[in-house]
Write a protein that holds these residues in place. Structure first.
Motif, PDB file in Angstrom:
ATOM      1  N   ALA A  26      54.932  50.058   6.575  1.00  0.00           N
ATOM      2  CA  ALA A  26      55.650  51.342   6.591  1.00  0.00           C
ATOM      3  C   ALA A  26      55.162  52.152   7.781  1.00  0.00           C
ATOM      4  O   ALA A  26      55.151  53.377   7.748  1.00  0.00           O
ATOM      5  N   GLY A  27      54.747  51.443   8.829  1.00  0.00           N
ATOM      6  CA  GLY A  27      54.214  52.109  10.015  1.00  0.00           C
ATOM      7  C   GLY A  27      55.275  52.336  11.084  1.00  0.00           C
ATOM      8  O   GLY A  27      56.469  52.460  10.763  1.00  0.00           O
ATOM      9  N   GLN A  28      54.844  52.349  12.338  1.00  0.00           N
ATOM     10  CA  GLN A  28      55.727  52.754  13.430  1.00  0.00           C
ATOM     11  C   GLN A  28      56.895  51.779  13.637  1.00  0.00           C
ATOM     12  O   GLN A  28      58.053  52.197  13.750  1.00  0.00           O
ATOM     13  N   MET A  29      56.599  50.481  13.686  1.00  0.00           N
ATOM     14  CA  MET A  29      57.688  49.506  13.906  1.00  0.00           C
ATOM     15  C   MET A  29      58.627  49.465  12.702  1.00  0.00           C
ATOM     16  O   MET A  29      59.844  49.376  12.850  1.00  0.00           O
ATOM     17  N   ARG A  79      51.295  49.425   1.205  1.00  0.00           N
ATOM     18  CA  ARG A  79      50.296  48.758   0.354  1.00  0.00           C
ATOM     19  C   ARG A  79      50.707  48.864  -1.112  1.00  0.00           C
ATOM     20  O   ARG A  79      51.135  49.914  -1.565  1.00  0.00           O
ATOM     21  N   VAL A  88      53.392  44.351   9.932  1.00  0.00           N
ATOM     22  CA  VAL A  88      52.011  44.741   9.616  1.00  0.00           C
ATOM     23  C   VAL A  88      51.090  44.185  10.699  1.00  0.00           C
ATOM     24  O   VAL A  88      51.486  43.304  11.467  1.00  0.00           O
ATOM     25  N   CYS A 141      57.858  40.335  13.690  1.00  0.00           N
ATOM     26  CA  CYS A 141      57.788  41.107  14.950  1.00  0.00           C
ATOM     27  C   CYS A 141      56.337  41.325  15.384  1.00  0.00           C
ATOM     28  O   CYS A 141      56.061  42.134  16.257  1.00  0.00           O
ATOM     29  N   ASN A 160      52.447  41.014  16.823  1.00  0.00           N
ATOM     30  CA  ASN A 160      51.746  40.543  18.022  1.00  0.00           C
ATOM     31  C   ASN A 160      50.256  40.545  17.747  1.00  0.00           C
ATOM     32  O   ASN A 160      49.725  41.502  17.184  1.00  0.00           O
ATOM     33  N   ALA A 172      58.266  48.240  22.661  1.00  0.00           N
ATOM     34  CA  ALA A 172      57.512  49.221  21.877  1.00  0.00           C
ATOM     35  C   ALA A 172      58.429  49.884  20.849  1.00  0.00           C
ATOM     36  O   ALA A 172      59.646  50.004  21.063  1.00  0.00           O
ATOM     37  N   ALA A 173      57.830  50.335  19.760  1.00  0.00           N
ATOM     38  CA  ALA A 173      58.593  51.005  18.708  1.00  0.00           C
ATOM     39  C   ALA A 173      59.413  52.172  19.276  1.00  0.00           C
ATOM     40  O   ALA A 173      60.528  52.443  18.821  1.00  0.00           O
TER      41      ALA A 173
HETATM   42  N1  LIG Z   1      54.213  49.606  17.667  1.00  0.00           N
HETATM   43  C1  LIG Z   1      54.822  48.849  18.565  1.00  0.00           C
HETATM   44  O1  LIG Z   1      55.265  49.351  19.607  1.00  0.00           O
HETATM   45  C2  LIG Z   1      54.995  47.376  18.322  1.00  0.00           C
HETATM   46  C3  LIG Z   1      55.892  46.649  19.134  1.00  0.00           C
HETATM   47  C4  LIG Z   1      56.089  45.299  18.885  1.00  0.00           C
HETATM   48  C5  LIG Z   1      55.403  44.667  17.870  1.00  0.00           C
HETATM   49  N2  LIG Z   1      54.523  45.384  17.104  1.00  0.00           N
HETATM   50  C6  LIG Z   1      53.806  44.689  16.015  1.00  0.00           C
HETATM   51  O2  LIG Z   1      54.332  45.178  14.783  1.00  0.00           O
HETATM   52  C7  LIG Z   1      53.309  45.146  13.784  1.00  0.00           C
HETATM   53  C8  LIG Z   1      53.199  46.540  13.161  1.00  0.00           C
HETATM   54  O3  LIG Z   1      52.853  47.437  14.202  1.00  0.00           O
HETATM   55  P1  LIG Z   1      52.950  49.037  13.978  1.00  0.00           P
HETATM   56  O4  LIG Z   1      52.788  49.623  15.322  1.00  0.00           O
HETATM   57  O5  LIG Z   1      54.127  49.360  13.154  1.00  0.00           O
HETATM   58  O6  LIG Z   1      51.606  49.301  13.145  1.00  0.00           O
HETATM   59  P2  LIG Z   1      51.256  50.590  12.243  1.00  0.00           P
HETATM   60  O7  LIG Z   1      52.034  51.773  12.663  1.00  0.00           O
HETATM   61  O8  LIG Z   1      49.757  50.653  12.245  1.00  0.00           O
HETATM   62  O9  LIG Z   1      51.746  50.166  10.784  1.00  0.00           O
HETATM   63  C9  LIG Z   1      51.199  49.056  10.110  1.00  0.00           C
HETATM   64  C10 LIG Z   1      51.678  49.089   8.677  1.00  0.00           C
HETATM   65  O10 LIG Z   1      51.123  47.967   7.993  1.00  0.00           O
HETATM   66  C11 LIG Z   1      50.509  48.437   6.793  1.00  0.00           C
HETATM   67  N3  LIG Z   1      49.439  47.552   6.353  1.00  0.00           N
HETATM   68  C12 LIG Z   1      48.273  47.265   6.975  1.00  0.00           C
HETATM   69  N4  LIG Z   1      47.549  46.414   6.238  1.00  0.00           N
HETATM   70  C13 LIG Z   1      48.280  46.174   5.107  1.00  0.00           C
HETATM   71  C14 LIG Z   1      48.065  45.404   3.944  1.00  0.00           C
HETATM   72  N5  LIG Z   1      46.952  44.668   3.784  1.00  0.00           N
HETATM   73  N6  LIG Z   1      49.036  45.406   2.982  1.00  0.00           N
HETATM   74  C15 LIG Z   1      50.165  46.125   3.130  1.00  0.00           C
HETATM   75  N7  LIG Z   1      50.421  46.893   4.218  1.00  0.00           N
HETATM   76  C16 LIG Z   1      49.485  46.900   5.184  1.00  0.00           C
HETATM   77  C17 LIG Z   1      49.982  49.798   7.165  1.00  0.00           C
HETATM   78  O11 LIG Z   1      49.649  50.526   6.006  1.00  0.00           O
HETATM   79  P3  LIG Z   1      48.494  51.681   6.077  1.00  0.00           P
HETATM   80  O12 LIG Z   1      49.127  52.818   6.845  1.00  0.00           O
HETATM   81  O13 LIG Z   1      48.254  51.975   4.642  1.00  0.00           O
HETATM   82  O14 LIG Z   1      47.328  51.090   6.794  1.00  0.00           O
HETATM   83  C18 LIG Z   1      51.194  50.339   7.920  1.00  0.00           C
HETATM   84  O15 LIG Z   1      52.225  50.746   7.041  1.00  0.00           O
HETATM   85  C19 LIG Z   1      52.012  44.699  14.471  1.00  0.00           C
HETATM   86  O16 LIG Z   1      51.816  43.317  14.257  1.00  0.00           O
HETATM   87  C20 LIG Z   1      52.304  44.956  15.950  1.00  0.00           C
HETATM   88  O17 LIG Z   1      51.599  44.071  16.812  1.00  0.00           O
HETATM   89  C21 LIG Z   1      54.301  46.720  17.299  1.00  0.00           C
END
Ligand SMILES: NC(=O)c1ccc[n+]([C@@H]2O[C@H](COP(=O)([O-])OP(=O)(O)OC[C@H]3O[C@@H](n4cnc5c(N)ncnc54)[C@H](OP(=O)(O)O)[C@@H]3O)[C@@H](O)[C@H]2O)c1
Length: 197
Positions: free
Chosen positions: A8-11, A31, A48, A70, A72, A109-110
């Motif tokens: 439920a994060g940025q992506m 979670r 995640v 998605c 990395n 990027a998100a």
């Molecule tokens: N951001 C980008 O620009 C981008 C671009 C391309 C690919 N990606 C990839 O996309 C994925 C997510 O990135 P993001 O930027 O969205 O990360 P983020 O904003 O940190 O969000 C991660 C999400 O995963 C949840 N999470 C972490 N551990 C967990 C667990 N054990 N069980 C259930 N949920 C869990 C987090 O919950 P909590 O908040 O409770 O920790 C949060 O909701 C990563 O693999 C990243 O490499 C990101």
């Protein structure tokens, strides 16, 4: 389509908001809600951190459904970003044996998905897809088009490792101030013959 999003994060929010705007039903799985989101979706997005994949994917099953990966595996190494492992997508497929995994959306990027801009220098943004299941690829192609981008099939899941490596390499170029778009000529000048496949 019903789309479950694990994370439920940025992506998760950036892609999820785009799909809601396109008329899809989206359920986020933070979670404790992973199973609920995966069961809800006709298609599931895995958004995640790679470090949590083993735990997250042990919480649910996919029963032949499409799972978009998605993620990395970025890891800092003496100030540079490197891949933390060979190929995440193949590990996802092993950890989720009932899922038909498609690697997609890991390059941008998100913030790109949060914005409405999809055309850059007169060219529509392309989202490469790596996956083995034709029906899943068709589903993900539709979801790419719903975000106003253009899908491109880029080979089977074994080629996802190159997509993951491309991501870390391109991010490294951006961090040094080099425009990654400028390192390659356009197709017309690439001396490559498209096979149309
Ligand atoms: N951001 C980008 O620009 C981008 C671009 C391309 C690919 N990606 C990839 O996309 C994925 C997510 O990135 P993001 O930027 O969205 O990360 P983020 O904003 O940190 O969000 C991660 C999400 O995963 C949840 N999470 C972490 N551990 C967990 C667990 N054990 N069980 C259930 N949920 C869990 C987090 O919950 P909590 O908040 O409770 O920790 C949060 O909701 C990563 O693999 C990243 O490499 C990101």
């Amino acid at each position: 389509m019903r789309i479950g999003i694990i994370g439920a994060g940025q992506m998760a929010r950036a892609l999820g908001n785009g799909w809601v705007a396109a008329g899809h039903e989206v359920r986020y799985g933070g979670r404790g809600e992973v199973r609920d989101a995966a069961e809800f979706g006709d298609v599931t997005l895995l958004a995640v951190p790679v470090s949590s994949l083993t735990d997250v994917l042990a919480e649910t099953t996919f029963d032949g459904k499409t799972l978009i990966d998605c993620t990395n595996a970025f890891a800092p190494d003496e100030g540079e970003m490197v891949l933390a492992e060979d190929a995440v997508a193949e590990r996802v497929a092993k950890l989720a044996p009932g899922a038909r995994v498609v690697k997609a959306f890991n390059l941008c990027a998100a913030e790109v998905w949060e914005s409405d801009e999809r055309e850059f220098e007169g060219r529509r943004l392309v989202v490469p897809l790596c996956g083995d299941d034709p029906d899943s690829l068709v589903q993900v192609e539709e979801l790419v088009r719903d975000l106003k981008a253009q899908p491109a099939r880029a080979g089977g899941l074994h080629r996802a490792r190159y997509l993951e490596a491309m991501s870390v390499f391109v991010v490294g170029l951006w961090f040094t101030g080099t425009d990654a778009r400028a390192v390659l000529p356009p197709l017309e000048a690439a001396f490559a013959v498209p096979d149309g496949g």
